[in-house]
Motif scaffolding. Structure first.
Motif, PDB file in Angstrom:
ATOM      1  N   GLN A  30       0.854  -1.177   0.000  1.00 38.07           N
ATOM      2  CA  GLN A  30       0.000   0.000   0.000  1.00 38.07           C
ATOM      3  C   GLN A  30       0.895   1.234   0.000  1.00 38.07           C
ATOM      4  N   ILE A 118       3.426  -0.075  -8.935  1.00 41.28           N
ATOM      5  CA  ILE A 118       2.787  -0.809 -10.026  1.00 41.28           C
ATOM      6  C   ILE A 118       3.731  -0.853 -11.222  1.00 41.28           C
ATOM      7  N   ASN A 169      -3.090  -5.783  -7.995  1.00 35.82           N
ATOM      8  CA  ASN A 169      -2.893  -4.338  -7.892  1.00 35.82           C
ATOM      9  C   ASN A 169      -1.461  -3.882  -8.121  1.00 35.82           C
ATOM     10  N   ARG A 170      -0.561  -4.808  -8.363  1.00 34.95           N
ATOM     11  CA  ARG A 170       0.828  -4.388  -8.576  1.00 34.95           C
ATOM     12  C   ARG A 170       1.283  -4.567 -10.021  1.00 34.95           C
ATOM     13  N   ILE A 431      -1.815   5.833 -14.036  1.00 36.23           N
ATOM     14  CA  ILE A 431      -3.038   5.296 -13.426  1.00 36.23           C
ATOM     15  C   ILE A 431      -4.256   5.795 -14.193  1.00 36.23           C
ATOM     16  N   ARG A 437      -6.244   1.408 -11.764  1.00 33.26           N
ATOM     17  CA  ARG A 437      -6.895   1.098 -10.492  1.00 33.26           C
ATOM     18  C   ARG A 437      -8.380   1.304 -10.656  1.00 33.26           C
ATOM     19  N   GLU A 438      -9.015   0.271 -11.126  1.00 37.40           N
ATOM     20  CA  GLU A 438     -10.421   0.430 -11.463  1.00 37.40           C
ATOM     21  C   GLU A 438     -11.261   0.793 -10.251  1.00 37.40           C
ATOM     22  N   GLU A 439     -10.805   0.350  -9.068  1.00 31.53           N
ATOM     23  CA  GLU A 439     -11.618   0.639  -7.876  1.00 31.53           C
ATOM     24  C   GLU A 439     -11.627   2.132  -7.568  1.00 31.53           C
ATOM     25  N   GLU A 440     -10.645   2.871  -8.095  1.00 38.62           N
ATOM     26  CA  GLU A 440     -10.645   4.310  -7.854  1.00 38.62           C
ATOM     27  C   GLU A 440     -11.298   5.082  -8.978  1.00 38.62           C
TER      28      GLU A 440
END
Lengths: 445, 445
Positions: A30, A118, A169-170, A431, A437-440
């Motif tokens: 993180q 990443i 996520n990396r 990004i 980072r699709e979650e963001e």
């Protein structure tokens, strides 16, 4: 060079991607709030099936062992061909194939050492070009069935996808395409393979890596239009990367004898190849025909940022193109090269100097800072130790790689360490542009 | 393009340099106090004896007439060779040989139109290279006696000197050298010719123009050391200028068919040739051996300003050169390429964009603005009208040349119109570096 690697015998041997289970302690990092998220969009690997391919070959690219050298040598470049025919016992051609090229754990260790959150992995050059017609007639073209080439591409992309899945996520990747002269006569296969990259089969694919060879005639070959059309429709960016450099004759007899190492071929030939490829695409009207095609240029666009103005001036003053335009036969582009750079082109920040970085930013106009993305070019350009790092385990020593540090320092030097703009180049842009980072929620550029 | 030429039938026919008496009204212009003195260090001519040479030739460079085209065509570039073999009736190769290439009055008119106070003339490419071994084997090498080549160089330099004498304080020149493979076996002649350039025989000579061919093996050929030694000792700067560009294959089949006009060869090939030549000189140790040699690079140093950092990075990471250094066999330069650019290299400002100009300034470090000199590349890149300006009398129309305006605007845009720094680039630097006004005292850079 910031440091030299030291062997660290305490560290357990790293596993290659053939054993992709993440070891304990390799969970996703993180990023800390006060540090920029660093994304590396220019980082290569050779997965197992590609190593198998290299081992089976007798001309470049190939793996060959030389007496007195513990690691097999990876011989890639047209400029290395003269030395392959007459290898020196003490200075064989190529570079040692270390685990940096093959091991996912080595990649993750390299990322951790350089605080890279990443990485967008890509197959290193020359991809599957050797199955196609090479522009250098001194390299033997392998004749292989299209099905075999297609299968090789699918296998390699699947290996990359599995690597990404072991480090959520990396890791993301740019896929390789099976380009060969029959591609355009069998568009069904190409369409199927490219389309699959945006399906749930390859959730970590974020574009394709492309050399300048195309189907053997370069990227201004109209036979590539269906591919560009497809990539535009699927919103899959091209990461354009050089491999062929310039013909050996350009660098002269002393370079051909190996006196300058790889310096001219890599430092000048590579970025010039990229600039020429984009110049040819531009003049052939690719960007006019596919105005939503996104292209990311390796090495900060090569020489293009400083030469775009000269392209425009030469276009305005070209007697032949002027006549063609007067006769209604084309000859002019809808937009200037500068406009194309500011709208369809993105650059990595692998330029090794503040002067180059400023030019790369400048090429993008007012929004130039938003079009630049950090990269490392790992595992190329490792720190050197005894035996060119053979057995040194590059990426596992104590110090950061000098080739990475110089690019990081250029970003901080030009944009200010810790500044919002430095953060954009180091990670924020990648990004956003590559939707990492699709979650963001990915904002489309 | 700022304007198109209009024929001005009122203006009397201009005389060529074969009649160098200054016409009335062509007295030296005194620059106004509130305007910057503009010096053009990159401006070419073909004097009469060189035109005679071109007319006698059957391969490039040559003059050839094509049916339906009033002016003979000047065919210069290796990229024009395919079109010379199969010329199109409507689009013959080369460019029309207008009086802009041959007439001193046309040069003065061009200078006046663009408020250029002083021009440093040079023979346009390819100089006398065709007497030597060409790196492009498709061009026929003429075998001529060294005495003939030497005599041609002396004649051309004398013609330039006489032109300068007809326009006191307005014209200087870079001399041409008779380089040929016997140069180094007959150093006496070369020494005599070069040394004469600093005597009262050639009071207006301010350096030499040099292509990248050298004696046929490039500028990293150790056989050139005596010449570099001599130029350093005589404090005669080199104006390094491209001609060969890159091999046609680099630009692909569509360029070879002429589809892109001259754009790729000139816009990309030329500046890349310059950058490669300097890279080769650097790696061969020329700058280490001759640290007082001054070299002025055409076209803002080509791609070098943005690629110097990459050269340095590749040098640090080169396994072969690392081993050579460890074994005490060289492999490293005494100074980085950046240091060489900041100490021995000067650039012209012929870059056609603010991005390129900033990079050219940046390459020179803190004193970068002091190392840049304005130029026009006249008579190349004229404004186009009907028939590519044939019979239009470029330089005599009402408007300024777009190719000149864009470079002037880049200087004003980056440094500020009327600023001291803009004045340096537009003229002050050239006056100081090339010692153009001895009566004002030349400060040595």
């Amino acid at each position: 060079m910031s440091s030299k690697n030291k062997k660290n015998p305490q560290k357990p041997s790293q596993e290659g991607p053939s054993n992709p289970t993440p070891p304990p302690g390799e969970q996703p990092t993180q990023p800390k709030a006060n540090k920029p998220i660093i994304v590396d969009i220019h980082t290569h690997m050779y997965p197992p099936s590609y190593i198998d391919l290299l081992q089976s070959r007798t001309t470049i690219p190939l793996l060959r062992s030389f007496p007195g050298h513990p690691s097999p040598r990876l011989v890639l470049l047209p400029s290395e061909l003269p030395l392959l025919s007459h290898p020196s016992p003490s200075h064989p051609p190529g570079r040692p194939l270390t685990e940096s090229y093959t091991s996912l754990d080595a990649k993750i260790a390299f990322m951790d050492k350089h605080s890279i959150s990443i990485s967008v992995l890509s197959l290193a050059n020359p991809w599957l070009d050797f199955f196609s017609t090479s522009p250098d007639t001194t390299t033997t073209t392998t004749t292989t069935s299209p099905d075999t080439i297609n299968a090789a591409a699918i296998k390699i992309n699947t290996e990359f996808e599995l690597m990404c899945q072991t480090h959520p996520n990396r890791l993301y990747f740019f896929a390789v395409l099976p380009l060969h002269p029959t591609t355009t006569t069998n568009l069904t296969n190409l369409t199927e393979i490219v389309s699959s990259l945006t399906t749930s089969t390859f959730p970590h694919c974020r574009g394709i890596i492309l050399g300048t060879n195309g189907l053997g005639l370069g990227l201004d070959d109209p036979a590539l239009d269906p591919l560009f059309h497809l990539l535009q429709d699927l919103a899959l960016p091209i990461f354009l990367h050089p491999h062929y450099g310039l013909p050996n004759q350009v660098f002269g007899p002393r370079a051909e004898r190996g006196e300058y190492g790889h310096v001219l071929a890599l430092a000048l030939g590579f970025p010039m190849e990229t600039a020429v490829a984009v110049g040819r695409m531009y003049l052939s009207g690719v960007f006019d025909r596919f105005p939503r095609l996104k292209i990311i240029l390796a090495h900060g666009g090569g020489a293009l940022p400083v030469l775009a103005g000269r392209v425009e001036s030469c276009l305005r003053c070209d007697g032949f193109l002027y006549k063609m335009e007067k006769e209604g036969k084309g000859g002019r582009m809808e937009r200037s090269m500068g406009e194309v750079l500011r709208s369809q082109v993105f650059l990595d920040a692998v330029v090794y100097s503040e002067v180059g970085l400023r030019a790369a930013i400048g090429a993008g106009g007012e929004g130039g800072v938003g079009r630049l993305m950090f990269g490392t070019d790992h595992p190329f350009f490792p720190p050197l130790g005894e035996g060119e790092g053979e057995g040194e385990g590059e990426g596992e020593g104590e110090g950061q790689w000098g080739s990475v540090v110089v690019n990081r320092e250029a970003v901080d030097g030009v944009l200010g360490e810790g500044s919002e703009e430095a953060g954009m180049v180091l990670g924020g842009n990648a990004i956003r542009i590559l939707n990492l980072r699709e979650e963001e929620g990915g904002e489309e550029s």
